[in-house]
Design a protein around this motif. Structure first.
Motif, PDB file in Angstrom:
ATOM      1  N   ALA A 139       5.569  -2.821   2.445  1.00  0.00           N
ATOM      2  CA  ALA A 139       4.526  -2.670   3.451  1.00  0.00           C
ATOM      3  C   ALA A 139       5.130  -2.343   4.814  1.00  0.00           C
ATOM      4  O   ALA A 139       6.305  -2.588   5.079  1.00  0.00           O
ATOM      5  CB  ALA A 139       3.700  -3.941   3.538  1.00  0.00           C
ATOM      6  N   ARG A 140       4.297  -1.798   5.698  1.00  0.00           N
ATOM      7  CA  ARG A 140       4.675  -1.471   7.065  1.00  0.00           C
ATOM      8  C   ARG A 140       3.653  -2.060   8.036  1.00  0.00           C
ATOM      9  O   ARG A 140       2.512  -2.350   7.671  1.00  0.00           O
ATOM     10  CB  ARG A 140       4.747   0.049   7.265  1.00  0.00           C
ATOM     11  CG  ARG A 140       5.813   0.753   6.452  1.00  0.00           C
ATOM     12  CD  ARG A 140       7.206   0.354   6.916  1.00  0.00           C
ATOM     13  NE  ARG A 140       8.252   1.127   6.258  1.00  0.00           N
ATOM     14  CZ  ARG A 140       8.762   0.865   5.069  1.00  0.00           C
ATOM     15  NH1 ARG A 140       8.291  -0.166   4.383  1.00  0.00           N
ATOM     16  NH2 ARG A 140       9.724   1.591   4.567  1.00  0.00           N
ATOM     17  N   GLU A 141       4.056  -2.205   9.279  1.00  0.00           N
ATOM     18  CA  GLU A 141       3.178  -2.764  10.302  1.00  0.00           C
ATOM     19  C   GLU A 141       1.918  -1.921  10.476  1.00  0.00           C
ATOM     20  O   GLU A 141       0.823  -2.456  10.679  1.00  0.00           O
ATOM     21  CB  GLU A 141       3.935  -2.864  11.626  1.00  0.00           C
ATOM     22  CG  GLU A 141       3.164  -3.556  12.735  1.00  0.00           C
ATOM     23  CD  GLU A 141       3.930  -3.604  14.047  1.00  0.00           C
ATOM     24  OE1 GLU A 141       3.502  -4.354  14.947  1.00  0.00           O
ATOM     25  OE2 GLU A 141       4.951  -2.889  14.186  1.00  0.00           O
ATOM     26  N   SER A 142       2.032  -0.605  10.376  1.00  0.00           N
ATOM     27  CA  SER A 142       0.876   0.277  10.540  1.00  0.00           C
ATOM     28  C   SER A 142      -0.215   0.000   9.515  1.00  0.00           C
ATOM     29  O   SER A 142      -1.400   0.254   9.773  1.00  0.00           O
ATOM     30  CB  SER A 142       1.303   1.741  10.413  1.00  0.00           C
ATOM     31  OG  SER A 142       2.263   2.087  11.374  1.00  0.00           O
TER      32      SER A 142
ATOM     33  N   THR B 195      11.521   2.247  12.254  1.00  0.00           N
ATOM     34  CA  THR B 195      10.260   2.384  11.531  1.00  0.00           C
ATOM     35  C   THR B 195       9.193   2.937  12.466  1.00  0.00           C
ATOM     36  O   THR B 195       8.917   2.346  13.506  1.00  0.00           O
ATOM     37  CB  THR B 195       9.801   1.028  10.981  1.00  0.00           C
ATOM     38  OG1 THR B 195      10.805   0.508  10.108  1.00  0.00           O
ATOM     39  CG2 THR B 195       8.482   1.163  10.221  1.00  0.00           C
ATOM     40  N   PRO B 196       8.565   4.060  12.127  1.00  0.00           N
ATOM     41  CA  PRO B 196       7.482   4.581  12.972  1.00  0.00           C
ATOM     42  C   PRO B 196       6.242   3.689  12.878  1.00  0.00           C
ATOM     43  O   PRO B 196       5.980   3.071  11.847  1.00  0.00           O
ATOM     44  CB  PRO B 196       7.195   5.963  12.378  1.00  0.00           C
ATOM     45  CG  PRO B 196       8.339   6.274  11.487  1.00  0.00           C
ATOM     46  CD  PRO B 196       8.865   4.963  11.007  1.00  0.00           C
ATOM     47  N   TYR B 197       5.475   3.647  13.954  1.00  0.00           N
ATOM     48  CA  TYR B 197       4.171   2.980  13.955  1.00  0.00           C
ATOM     49  C   TYR B 197       3.118   4.061  14.134  1.00  0.00           C
ATOM     50  O   TYR B 197       3.116   4.785  15.132  1.00  0.00           O
ATOM     51  CB  TYR B 197       4.064   1.949  15.072  1.00  0.00           C
ATOM     52  CG  TYR B 197       2.789   1.133  14.997  1.00  0.00           C
ATOM     53  CD1 TYR B 197       2.786  -0.116  14.403  1.00  0.00           C
ATOM     54  CD2 TYR B 197       1.583   1.625  15.489  1.00  0.00           C
ATOM     55  CE1 TYR B 197       1.615  -0.866  14.309  1.00  0.00           C
ATOM     56  CE2 TYR B 197       0.411   0.901  15.405  1.00  0.00           C
ATOM     57  CZ  TYR B 197       0.442  -0.349  14.808  1.00  0.00           C
ATOM     58  OH  TYR B 197      -0.723  -1.085  14.702  1.00  0.00           O
TER      59      TYR B 197
ATOM     60  N   PRO C 172       7.781   4.745  17.961  1.00  0.00           N
ATOM     61  CA  PRO C 172       8.712   3.782  17.353  1.00  0.00           C
ATOM     62  C   PRO C 172       8.116   2.371  17.356  1.00  0.00           C
ATOM     63  O   PRO C 172       7.441   1.964  18.313  1.00  0.00           O
ATOM     64  CB  PRO C 172       9.946   3.851  18.256  1.00  0.00           C
ATOM     65  CG  PRO C 172       9.826   5.152  18.981  1.00  0.00           C
ATOM     66  CD  PRO C 172       8.353   5.396  19.148  1.00  0.00           C
ATOM     67  N   SER C 173       8.328   1.645  16.291  1.00  0.00           N
ATOM     68  CA  SER C 173       7.933   0.239  16.244  1.00  0.00           C
ATOM     69  C   SER C 173       9.138  -0.622  16.614  1.00  0.00           C
ATOM     70  O   SER C 173      10.212  -0.108  16.934  1.00  0.00           O
ATOM     71  CB  SER C 173       7.431  -0.130  14.845  1.00  0.00           C
ATOM     72  OG  SER C 173       8.519  -0.245  13.950  1.00  0.00           O
ATOM     73  N   ARG C 174       8.973  -1.933  16.524  1.00  0.00           N
ATOM     74  CA  ARG C 174      10.083  -2.835  16.825  1.00  0.00           C
ATOM     75  C   ARG C 174      10.920  -3.140  15.591  1.00  0.00           C
ATOM     76  O   ARG C 174      11.826  -3.972  15.624  1.00  0.00           O
ATOM     77  CB  ARG C 174       9.542  -4.145  17.418  1.00  0.00           C
ATOM     78  CG  ARG C 174       8.490  -4.824  16.582  1.00  0.00           C
ATOM     79  CD  ARG C 174       7.717  -5.872  17.366  1.00  0.00           C
ATOM     80  NE  ARG C 174       6.613  -6.428  16.592  1.00  0.00           N
ATOM     81  CZ  ARG C 174       6.635  -7.585  15.963  1.00  0.00           C
ATOM     82  NH1 ARG C 174       7.743  -8.327  16.012  1.00  0.00           N
ATOM     83  NH2 ARG C 174       5.597  -8.011  15.296  1.00  0.00           N
TER      84      ARG C 174
ATOM     85  N   ALA D 146      15.130  -3.477  -2.261  1.00  0.00           N
ATOM     86  CA  ALA D 146      16.495  -3.240  -1.824  1.00  0.00           C
ATOM     87  C   ALA D 146      16.609  -2.097  -0.838  1.00  0.00           C
ATOM     88  O   ALA D 146      17.375  -2.152   0.114  1.00  0.00           O
ATOM     89  CB  ALA D 146      17.375  -2.953  -3.046  1.00  0.00           C
ATOM     90  N   ALA D 147      15.849  -1.046  -1.029  1.00  0.00           N
ATOM     91  CA  ALA D 147      15.983   0.123  -0.162  1.00  0.00           C
ATOM     92  C   ALA D 147      15.414  -0.106   1.215  1.00  0.00           C
ATOM     93  O   ALA D 147      15.731   0.607   2.151  1.00  0.00           O
ATOM     94  CB  ALA D 147      15.305   1.329  -0.806  1.00  0.00           C
ATOM     95  N   ASP D 148      14.572  -1.077   1.402  1.00  0.00           N
ATOM     96  CA  ASP D 148      13.918  -1.278   2.689  1.00  0.00           C
ATOM     97  C   ASP D 148      14.388  -2.528   3.411  1.00  0.00           C
ATOM     98  O   ASP D 148      13.807  -2.926   4.403  1.00  0.00           O
ATOM     99  CB  ASP D 148      12.402  -1.368   2.490  1.00  0.00           C
ATOM    100  CG  ASP D 148      11.843  -0.028   2.042  1.00  0.00           C
ATOM    101  OD1 ASP D 148      12.144   0.963   2.723  1.00  0.00           O
ATOM    102  OD2 ASP D 148      11.150   0.014   1.032  1.00  0.00           O
ATOM    103  N   GLY D 149      15.394  -3.213   2.926  1.00  0.00           N
ATOM    104  CA  GLY D 149      15.852  -4.415   3.580  1.00  0.00           C
ATOM    105  C   GLY D 149      14.797  -5.483   3.574  1.00  0.00           C
ATOM    106  O   GLY D 149      14.640  -6.222   4.534  1.00  0.00           O
ATOM    107  N   ALA D 150      14.026  -5.600   2.494  1.00  0.00           N
ATOM    108  CA  ALA D 150      12.926  -6.558   2.448  1.00  0.00           C
ATOM    109  C   ALA D 150      13.443  -7.972   2.357  1.00  0.00           C
ATOM    110  O   ALA D 150      14.528  -8.241   1.899  1.00  0.00           O
ATOM    111  CB  ALA D 150      12.043  -6.249   1.254  1.00  0.00           C
ATOM    112  N   ALA D 151      12.627  -8.905   2.797  1.00  0.00           N
ATOM    113  CA  ALA D 151      13.018 -10.300   2.870  1.00  0.00           C
ATOM    114  C   ALA D 151      12.254 -11.114   1.849  1.00  0.00           C
ATOM    115  O   ALA D 151      11.267 -10.670   1.294  1.00  0.00           O
ATOM    116  CB  ALA D 151      12.726 -10.831   4.262  1.00  0.00           C
ATOM    117  N   PRO D 152      12.678 -12.368   1.582  1.00  0.00           N
ATOM    118  CA  PRO D 152      11.924 -13.233   0.672  1.00  0.00           C
ATOM    119  C   PRO D 152      10.493 -13.419   1.143  1.00  0.00           C
ATOM    120  O   PRO D 152      10.223 -13.583   2.317  1.00  0.00           O
ATOM    121  CB  PRO D 152      12.696 -14.557   0.737  1.00  0.00           C
ATOM    122  CG  PRO D 152      14.068 -14.174   1.139  1.00  0.00           C
ATOM    123  CD  PRO D 152      13.913 -12.997   2.062  1.00  0.00           C
TER     124      PRO D 152
END
Length: 337
Positions: A121-124, A278-280, A267-269, A14-20
Motif C-alpha cells: 500500500a501507499r499513502e495516496s 515515494t510519490p504522493y 514527493p511524500s515523506r 521484500a521489494a518495498d521495504g515493508a514492515a511487520p
C-alpha cells in the motif's frame, strides 16, 4: 519465505521495504464514517442528467454488489499478465517509485477467483479510497512509518496476516510477483466494509461534441499505457509499455470508459528500500481531465472538494456532468504539467 496462507508473524514485501503488520487498530471509525456519509450526501444532492436507478454507481450496469474491495496490484513486466483486472469495476493507475506504475483495482459487482499479484500500500491510497466510505483494502505490506496512518484510516485492512487462508503463492512466478488474493474469501471476511455508493460518476448516452480519436497514450516517467478504440468490441483495448494487456486467461483488458485525470504528484515523506522517494498523488482538489468513450475524446474538468466526497467530471466548456459509457472504468492519475 513467509507463507501468506498461514497466520505467522511478520507481513513483508521484500521489494518495498515493508514492515511487520501488527494487529493493532485505532478506534476513530464512527466519526470517520459519519464524515464520509455527509460527504456522499452532499455529492448526491448535485443531481444527475439521467436517473441511475438501482444500477452500479461504479459502472452504470445493473448489478451493484454488496461490499467494496480494493486491491493493490503489481504492474511491472514480471507481474503480467495480472489476475482479475478484467472483473474490476474501476481500475486506477498511478505513479510509484522510480517512475513506475502500480494499479489499485476496485471490485464490487463481479468478483474473480483471484486477484494479483498483490503488492504494498501507499499513502495516496488512503485519500483516494475515502470517497468509497470504508472499503476493504487488500495489500501485501506497508512501510513501518506509514503503518499507524494506514491503521487509523477508514479502511478494513486485509493483508495476509489478517486474512488466514486468503492468499496463495504461484510457484511458477518469482517473489515478490507471485502473491494472489482469494477475492471471494476476502470479501466475505470484510465484515462492515461499505456498500457501493455514489462517487460522482454519471452514465448515459454519448454527449455531443468531443473529437474522434482511436488512440491515446498516458506516460509516466518509467511506464506507459496506450488505449486503442475497438469499434468491433465497443471498448478501449489496453496496452502496457507497448505490449497488449491481457487477463491471465488471455482475453484483452478493455474498459468502456477511460478517464485521464491530471493531478498534482509530489514527493511524500516516504521512500522505498533503495532510497527512491515515494510519490504522493493528490486526488482532492480540481483540474483538467480527458474522458474517452465510444471512440471520442472529451475535454473535461474534475472536482473533488473533500476527501470524503466523490469526484465530479463536467464538460470543460460548461457545467454539465459528462456521462460515462456503461461498463468498466479506468482512471489514469497523471501528473499535470
Amino acid at each position: 519465505m513467509d507463507d501468506p496462507t498461514r497466520r505467522p508473524g511478520p507481513l513483508t514485501d521484500a521489494a518495498d521495504g515493508a514492515a511487520p503488520h501488527r494487529a493493532r487498530r485505532t478506534v476513530l471509525r464512527a466519526a470517520l464514517a459519519t464524515a464520509a456519509a455527509l460527504g456522499a450526501g452532499t455529492l448526491a444532492a448535485c443531481g444527475s442528467d439521467e436517473d441511475q436507478g438501482d444500477a452500479s454507481p461504479f459502472t452504470g450496469e445493473p448489478h451493484k454488489g454488496e461490499r467494496v474491495l480494493a486491491v493493490k496490484v503489481d504492474n511491472v513486466a514480471a507481474a503480467r499478465p495480472q489476475n482479475g483486472l478484467d472483473h474490476a469495476d474501476i481500475v486506477y493507475t498511478e505513479q510509484v517509485e522510480a517512475g513506475l506504475s502500480r494499479i489499485l483495482a476496485v471490485f464490487a459487482s463481479d468478483l474473480p477467483a483471484t486477484v494479483g499479484p498483490v503488492r504494498s500500500a501507499r499513502e495516496s491510497d488512503i485519500e483516494l479510497l475515502r470517497q468509497f466510505g470504508e472499503p476493504a483494502l487488500a495489500f501485501s505490506g506497508v512501510q513501518s512509518k506509514l503503518l499507524p496512518t494506514l491503521e487509523a484510516a477508514p479502511l478494513r485492512l486485509l493483508p495476509p496476516g489478517e486474512l488466514p487462508g486468503g492468499y496463495e503463492r504461484d510457484p511458477d512466478r518469482r517473489v515478490p510477483h507471485n502473491l494472489y488474493l482469494k477475492a471471494r474469501r476476502a470479501q466475505q471476511a470484510a465484515e462492515g466494509a461499505s456498500a457501493p455508493r455514489d462517487i460522482g460518476y454519471r452514465f448515459g448516452s454519448a454527449p455531443g461534441g468531443g473529437r474522434a480519436t482511436d488512440r491515446q497514450t498516458v506516460r509516466y516517467p518509467g511506464a506507459r499505457f496506450t488505449f486503442t478504440w475497438s469499434a468491433d468490441r465497443g471498448r478501449w483495448l489496453v496496452a502496457m509499455d507497448g505490449a497488449a494487456a491481457r487477463a491471465r486467461d488471455g482475453g484483452r483488458l478493455a474498459p468502456a470508459t477511460v478517464v485521464i485525470q491530471y493531478v498534482t504528484v509530489r514527493p511524500s515523506r516516504f521512500h522505498d528500500s533503495s532510497g527512491s522517494i515515494t510519490p504522493y498523488t493528490e486526488t482532492v482538489g480540481s483540474g483538467d481531465a480527458l474522458v474517452l468513450r465510444d471512440g471520442m475524446a472529451y475535454e473535461a474538468h474534475w472536482s473533488r472538494p473533500s476527501a470524503s466526497g466523490g469526484t465530479a467530471f463536467t464538460r470543460a466548456d460548461g457545467g454539465d456532468r459528462l456521462p460515462f459509457a456503461r461498463g468498466q472504468v479506468w482512471v489514469a492519475l497523471v501528473k499535470k504539467s
